[in-house]
Design a protein around this motif. Structure first.
Motif, PDB file in Angstrom:
ATOM      1  N   PRO A  96      71.940  19.547 -10.485  1.00 61.50           N
ATOM      2  CA  PRO A  96      73.283  19.595  -9.383  1.00 61.50           C
ATOM      3  C   PRO A  96      74.406  18.544 -10.477  1.00 61.50           C
ATOM      4  O   PRO A  96      76.046  17.991 -10.083  1.00 61.50           O
ATOM      5  CB  PRO A  96      72.779  19.724  -8.019  1.00 61.50           C
ATOM      6  N   ARG A  97      74.075  17.058 -10.201  1.00 60.20           N
ATOM      7  CA  ARG A  97      73.886  15.906 -10.792  1.00 60.20           C
ATOM      8  C   ARG A  97      74.923  16.008 -12.385  1.00 60.20           C
ATOM      9  O   ARG A  97      75.790  15.579 -12.634  1.00 60.20           O
ATOM     10  CB  ARG A  97      73.496  14.719 -10.468  1.00 60.20           C
ATOM     11  N   THR A  98      73.844  16.671 -12.921  1.00 64.62           N
ATOM     12  CA  THR A  98      74.480  16.712 -14.497  1.00 64.62           C
ATOM     13  C   THR A  98      75.328  17.733 -14.905  1.00 64.62           C
ATOM     14  O   THR A  98      76.228  17.687 -15.222  1.00 64.62           O
ATOM     15  CB  THR A  98      73.066  16.681 -15.103  1.00 64.62           C
ATOM     16  N   LEU A  99      75.090  18.675 -13.637  1.00 64.30           N
ATOM     17  CA  LEU A  99      76.251  20.207 -14.207  1.00 64.30           C
ATOM     18  C   LEU A  99      77.342  19.501 -13.275  1.00 64.30           C
ATOM     19  O   LEU A  99      78.683  19.788 -13.898  1.00 64.30           O
ATOM     20  CB  LEU A  99      75.684  21.868 -12.854  1.00 64.30           C
ATOM     21  N   GLY A 165      80.426   3.438  -9.549  1.00 69.11           N
ATOM     22  CA  GLY A 165      79.224   4.132  -9.810  1.00 69.11           C
ATOM     23  C   GLY A 165      78.340   5.060  -8.210  1.00 69.11           C
ATOM     24  O   GLY A 165      79.097   4.729  -7.371  1.00 69.11           O
ATOM     25  N   GLY A 166      77.230   5.463  -9.122  1.00 74.89           N
ATOM     26  CA  GLY A 166      76.694   6.337  -7.522  1.00 74.89           C
ATOM     27  C   GLY A 166      76.508   7.559  -7.793  1.00 74.89           C
ATOM     28  O   GLY A 166      78.396   8.758  -8.629  1.00 74.89           O
ATOM     29  N   TYR A 167      76.826   8.957  -6.987  1.00 78.39           N
ATOM     30  CA  TYR A 167      77.366   9.867  -7.333  1.00 78.39           C
ATOM     31  C   TYR A 167      77.110  10.552  -5.353  1.00 78.39           C
ATOM     32  O   TYR A 167      76.590   9.919  -4.583  1.00 78.39           O
ATOM     33  CB  TYR A 167      76.298  10.471  -7.162  1.00 78.39           C
ATOM     34  N   VAL A 168      77.746  11.475  -5.024  1.00 78.21           N
ATOM     35  CA  VAL A 168      78.540  12.120  -3.559  1.00 78.21           C
ATOM     36  C   VAL A 168      77.761  13.833  -3.594  1.00 78.21           C
ATOM     37  O   VAL A 168      78.858  13.695  -4.693  1.00 78.21           O
ATOM     38  CB  VAL A 168      79.090  11.692  -3.051  1.00 78.21           C
ATOM     39  N   SER A 263      75.427   5.591 -13.142  1.00 76.51           N
ATOM     40  CA  SER A 263      74.414   5.439 -12.143  1.00 76.51           C
ATOM     41  C   SER A 263      74.412   7.255 -11.030  1.00 76.51           C
ATOM     42  O   SER A 263      74.050   6.766 -10.131  1.00 76.51           O
ATOM     43  CB  SER A 263      73.988   4.527 -10.440  1.00 76.51           C
ATOM     44  N   ILE A 264      73.917   8.180 -11.961  1.00 79.78           N
ATOM     45  CA  ILE A 264      74.267   9.577 -11.481  1.00 79.78           C
ATOM     46  C   ILE A 264      73.046   9.794 -11.301  1.00 79.78           C
ATOM     47  O   ILE A 264      73.036  10.711 -10.217  1.00 79.78           O
ATOM     48  CB  ILE A 264      75.427  10.019 -12.306  1.00 79.78           C
ATOM     49  N   VAL A 267      69.761  14.683 -14.961  1.00 87.11           N
ATOM     50  CA  VAL A 267      68.367  14.900 -15.716  1.00 87.11           C
ATOM     51  C   VAL A 267      68.492  14.194 -17.470  1.00 87.11           C
ATOM     52  O   VAL A 267      67.603  14.505 -17.901  1.00 87.11           O
ATOM     53  CB  VAL A 267      69.066  16.705 -16.737  1.00 87.11           C
ATOM     54  N   GLY A 268      70.038  14.181 -17.315  1.00 90.22           N
ATOM     55  CA  GLY A 268      70.345  12.731 -18.614  1.00 90.22           C
ATOM     56  C   GLY A 268      69.330  11.809 -18.454  1.00 90.22           C
ATOM     57  O   GLY A 268      68.877  11.321 -19.500  1.00 90.22           O
ATOM     58  N   GLN A 269      70.027  10.944 -17.536  1.00 90.31           N
ATOM     59  CA  GLN A 269      68.782   9.687 -17.258  1.00 90.31           C
ATOM     60  C   GLN A 269      67.438  10.106 -16.920  1.00 90.31           C
ATOM     61  O   GLN A 269      66.536   9.230 -17.523  1.00 90.31           O
ATOM     62  CB  GLN A 269      69.511   9.269 -15.997  1.00 90.31           C
TER      63      GLN A 269
END
Length: 315
Positions: A96-99, A165-168, A263-264, A267-269
């Protein structure tokens, strides 16, 4: 249409098989350190290494190891050599983060590339065209990780305009989700905006003097309708092809640097960390995911061809 779908499915199976085989061979045949030694850690006894080798099947023939690994991929039992966590669970957690990153960036780069490419073609040779050309080359020349680091430092850390950075998750707070992704979307899309706008400008200039365009003008159609319905529509075919390939690659790990800088933790990280550790199961699973998306999106691109150019038929 049915033949097209069957042919695409057969091609997808072949591509996935070839990619999985090559990836597995690259990480197992090319000389590197013994995975059992890396997994056992430092200063361990020979008996411990042999036990790890036996437990994970590293003493089996290479084709048996490949078959066992692929069986685990399709049954969802693939385990990382180093973290000992389920690979599929990690990919599902990160996708979901990568999408979110890939879809937002793709929408941004297509929108601005279409606007800038079409405007630049209509103003070809003038100051605005030259200025946009310079901006496009600047965008193409700047490395994504460098642009991302600058944005994160100055706009996030120094000025505090955007989150550092970061993700919600979207399900928790859609506004904060978009707010946290504005910088990553911009950093990732700059390269594609510059490249796609240049390609579109060239295609429009090639198309604008075609006979059917002159005929449309001779019929008295407005310039806006001629540009949108005749020139832009036919100029979009190469752009759609590029978009399908790039979007599939970004989803499958092409945004490694962007995810790392901001810092997401998508999948890439996860893919980048697995490569650094020579961790075969995550690398294999993510690589197959990339291949799947590339083949799937190319099938969608072929369908889009028929919509853009009625002369093209799916067989």
């Amino acid at each position: 249409m049915a033949r097209f779908v069957i042919r695409r499915l057969a091609g997808m199976v072949f591509v996935l098989f070839a990619v999985s085989l090559l990836t597995f061979l690259i990480f197992n045949v090319i000389p590197n350190s013994d995975p059992a030694v890396r997994m056992a850690g430092r200063q361990v006894s020979e008996s411990t290494i042999q036990a790890v080798t036996k437990e994970w099947g590293f003493d089996e023939p290479i084709y048996v190891q490949y078959w066992t690994t692929m069986e685990k991929v399709f049954t969802g039992d693939l385990i990382s050599y180093f973290t000992r966590l389920d690979v599929m669970d990690e990919i599902i957690r990160g996708i979901p983060r990568t999408l979110s990153l890939a879809i937002g960036a793709a929408v941004m780069w297509m929108f601005f590339a279409l606007c800038l490419g079409l405007y630049s073609a209509m103003k070809a040779g003038r100051f605005s065209d030259r200025f946009l050309t310079i901006l496009a080359l600047v965008g193409i020349s700047m490395p994504v990780f460098w642009v991302g680091a600058l944005m994160n430092h100055y706009l996030g850390f120094k000025l505090g305009i955007f989150p550092n950075g970061g993700y919600v998750p979207f399900t928790e707070d859609p506004v904060q989700w978009a707010y946290h992704l504005i910088l990553p979307w911009t950093a990732l899309s700059l390269l594609f905006i510059g490249f796609y706008s240049r390609v579109l400008r060239s295609n429009v200039l090639d198309t604008i003097n075609e006979d059917y365009v002159r005929t449309a003008r001779a019929k008295g159609l407005s310039e806006r309708r001629v540009m949108v319905a005749h020139v832009l529509r036919n100029s979009l075919i190469p752009i759609v092809t590029l978009w399908g390939l790039d979007f599939g690659a970004v989803i499958g790990g092409g945004a490694i640097l962007t995810e790392t800088v901001f810092s997401i933790q998508g999948v890439g990280q996860y893919f980048g960390d697995a490569i650094a550790q020579l961790d075969v199961p995550p690398v294999l699973a993510v690589t197959m995911l990339v291949a799947f998306f590339v083949v799937f999106l190319n099938a969608l691109v072929d369908i889009a061809y028929a919509a853009l150019d009625p002369r093209i038929r799916l067989r």
